[in-house]
Design a protein around this motif. Sequence first.
Motif, mmCIF file in Angstrom:
data_model
loop_
_atom_site.group_PDB
_atom_site.id
_atom_site.type_symbol
_atom_site.label_atom_id
_atom_site.label_comp_id
_atom_site.label_asym_id
_atom_site.label_seq_id
_atom_site.Cartn_x
_atom_site.Cartn_y
_atom_site.Cartn_z
ATOM 1 N N GLU A 48 0.822 -1.208 0.000
ATOM 2 C CA GLU A 48 0.000 0.000 0.000
ATOM 3 C C GLU A 48 0.856 1.257 0.000
ATOM 4 O OE1 GLU A 48 -2.322 0.522 3.634
ATOM 5 O OE2 GLU A 48 -1.010 -0.923 4.606
ATOM 6 N N ARG A 51 2.140 1.810 -3.619
ATOM 7 C CA ARG A 51 1.108 2.444 -4.446
ATOM 8 C C ARG A 51 1.025 3.938 -4.135
ATOM 9 N NH1 ARG A 51 -1.533 -2.502 -3.210
ATOM 10 N NH2 ARG A 51 -2.666 -1.522 -1.483
ATOM 11 N N LEU A 52 1.144 4.285 -2.861
ATOM 12 C CA LEU A 52 1.049 5.676 -2.445
ATOM 13 C C LEU A 52 2.220 6.486 -2.981
ATOM 14 C CD1 LEU A 52 -1.001 7.218 -0.686
ATOM 15 C CD2 LEU A 52 0.580 6.936 1.233
ATOM 16 N N GLN A 55 1.778 7.612 -6.447
ATOM 17 C CA GLN A 55 0.814 8.691 -6.631
ATOM 18 C C GLN A 55 1.326 10.043 -6.127
ATOM 19 O OE1 GLN A 55 -2.504 7.207 -4.396
ATOM 20 N NE2 GLN A 55 -2.779 5.399 -5.693
ATOM 21 N N TRP A 73 0.868 14.745 -1.585
ATOM 22 C CA TRP A 73 -0.335 14.287 -2.275
ATOM 23 C C TRP A 73 -1.349 15.420 -2.265
ATOM 24 C CZ3 TRP A 73 2.406 11.579 1.353
ATOM 25 C CH2 TRP A 73 3.027 10.393 0.920
ATOM 26 N N ARG A 95 -2.220 4.966 5.772
ATOM 27 C CA ARG A 95 -3.663 4.834 5.976
ATOM 28 C C ARG A 95 -4.313 6.133 6.448
ATOM 29 N NH1 ARG A 95 -4.082 -1.443 8.260
ATOM 30 N NH2 ARG A 95 -2.826 -2.302 6.554
ATOM 31 N N VAL A 97 -3.573 8.989 4.744
ATOM 32 C CA VAL A 97 -3.597 9.835 3.550
ATOM 33 C C VAL A 97 -4.962 9.890 2.869
ATOM 34 C CG1 VAL A 97 -2.636 10.130 1.225
ATOM 35 C CG2 VAL A 97 -1.118 9.680 3.168
ATOM 36 N N PRO A 98 -5.653 8.767 2.620
ATOM 37 C CA PRO A 98 -6.955 8.861 1.931
ATOM 38 C C PRO A 98 -7.956 9.754 2.655
ATOM 39 C CG PRO A 98 -6.186 6.598 1.919
ATOM 40 C CD PRO A 98 -5.266 7.344 2.836
ATOM 41 N N GLY A 99 -8.041 9.634 3.969
ATOM 42 C CA GLY A 99 -8.978 10.467 4.718
ATOM 43 C C GLY A 99 -8.628 11.935 4.671
ATOM 44 N N LEU A 101 -6.983 13.440 2.218
ATOM 45 C CA LEU A 101 -7.306 13.899 0.871
ATOM 46 C C LEU A 101 -8.811 14.115 0.709
ATOM 47 C CD1 LEU A 101 -4.921 11.631 -1.241
ATOM 48 C CD2 LEU A 101 -4.774 14.118 -0.999
ATOM 49 N N ALA A 102 -9.599 13.188 1.229
ATOM 50 C CA ALA A 102 -11.048 13.296 1.106
ATOM 51 C C ALA A 102 -11.588 14.530 1.820
ATOM 52 C CB ALA A 102 -11.712 12.037 1.663
#
Length: 299
Positions: A48, A51-52, A55, A73, A95, A97-99, A101-102
Motif C-alpha cells: 500500500e 502504491r502511495l 501517486q 499528495w 492509511r 492519507v486517503p482520509g 485527501l477526502a
Amino acid sequence: MDRMNMDQATALTGKALNTLSLVSPWLAGEATYRLFRLPLKRAATRDEEKRLIGQAHIEKVRVAGETAVTYRWGSGERPVLLAHGWQSRGTCFARFVPGLLAAGYSPVAYDAPAHGDATGGTTHVLAFREVIGQLAEEHGEFEAIISHSVGVMASVLALRSGVSARRLVAISQVGEFTFLFDQFCGQLGLQPRLREELRQRIESRIFPGEKDIWQRFSTTYEPSGVTVPILVIHDEDDRMVGVDQARRMAEVFGDQARLVTTQGLGHRRILDDPGVIASTLDFVTAAQSGPAEASVAGR
C-alpha cells in the motif's frame, strides 16, 4: 532477525563496547557515538505504501549533508505534515492519507536522512527538525502536524523554532530527550564510563554551544513555546516507549492537550488502527480542546 536474536546481538554488542572501553575509552566512545546515530534498519515498504509513492509528487532536499526525500499528495492547499519516527519512513502514515485527501487536505511527508529512500547512514533529531523547517518554508503554515515517536520531538522542536501549524497530533511520542539516551545505554548495558563518553560526544558534536540540552530538547520543556491544541495518542501496551511519556505531556500542557489511550496496538501498529486514524482526522478537521482522557480499544 527475531526479537530474541536481536536482544542477544544487542547484549553482545554492549559487552564488546564495554570491554573495548577498558583498553581505549576514546575508541569505544567513538564506536558507541556512531551506533547512537545509526538506525539499525530501514523500514520495509508495504504494497500500500508503494502504491502511495507512485501517486506522490516527490522532491529531494539537502539536509545535514545528505539528501532527504519529500512526498506530497493533493493540490498543495491546506498542507498537513506527516512526521515519521526512528527506523521508519514517511509512508508509514499511508492509511491516514486517503482520509486527509477526502477532507480537502494535502498530506506532506518525508524520509529523513538514513531513513526510507533518503541517503546517509547516521542521523539525529536535529536533521529531522531541519527537514520539517525546509518543508515549512515551501508550504507555509501547516493545518496540522501528525507525528509519531521521535517525529513528535522533532515536530515540537520545529514549532519552537518558528514553524507554524494549527494543530499537533503526538502518537507514541518520545517526549524526554533523556529517554533516548537512557534507553540506548540501558539496552546495551553500557558501563558508567562509556555512558559519559557518549554523553560528552552528543553534547559537543550534535549540540555544540547549546546549554541544558537534556531538558530543552524535551517536548515538555517550557510548554508556553507551543501554543497549538495537541492530541496525544499512546498505547498502554507500548513496549518501546511507555505511556508515561504521553501522560506527562498531557499533564504539562493541561487544557491545551487531550489524551487518547489504546490497548493492544504497541508502538508501530497504532498507525494502522482505524480508531486512531478516525480520532486523528476528527481532531484535524474540527477544533477540539480540553483535558478529558479517552480510551479507544485496540483492534
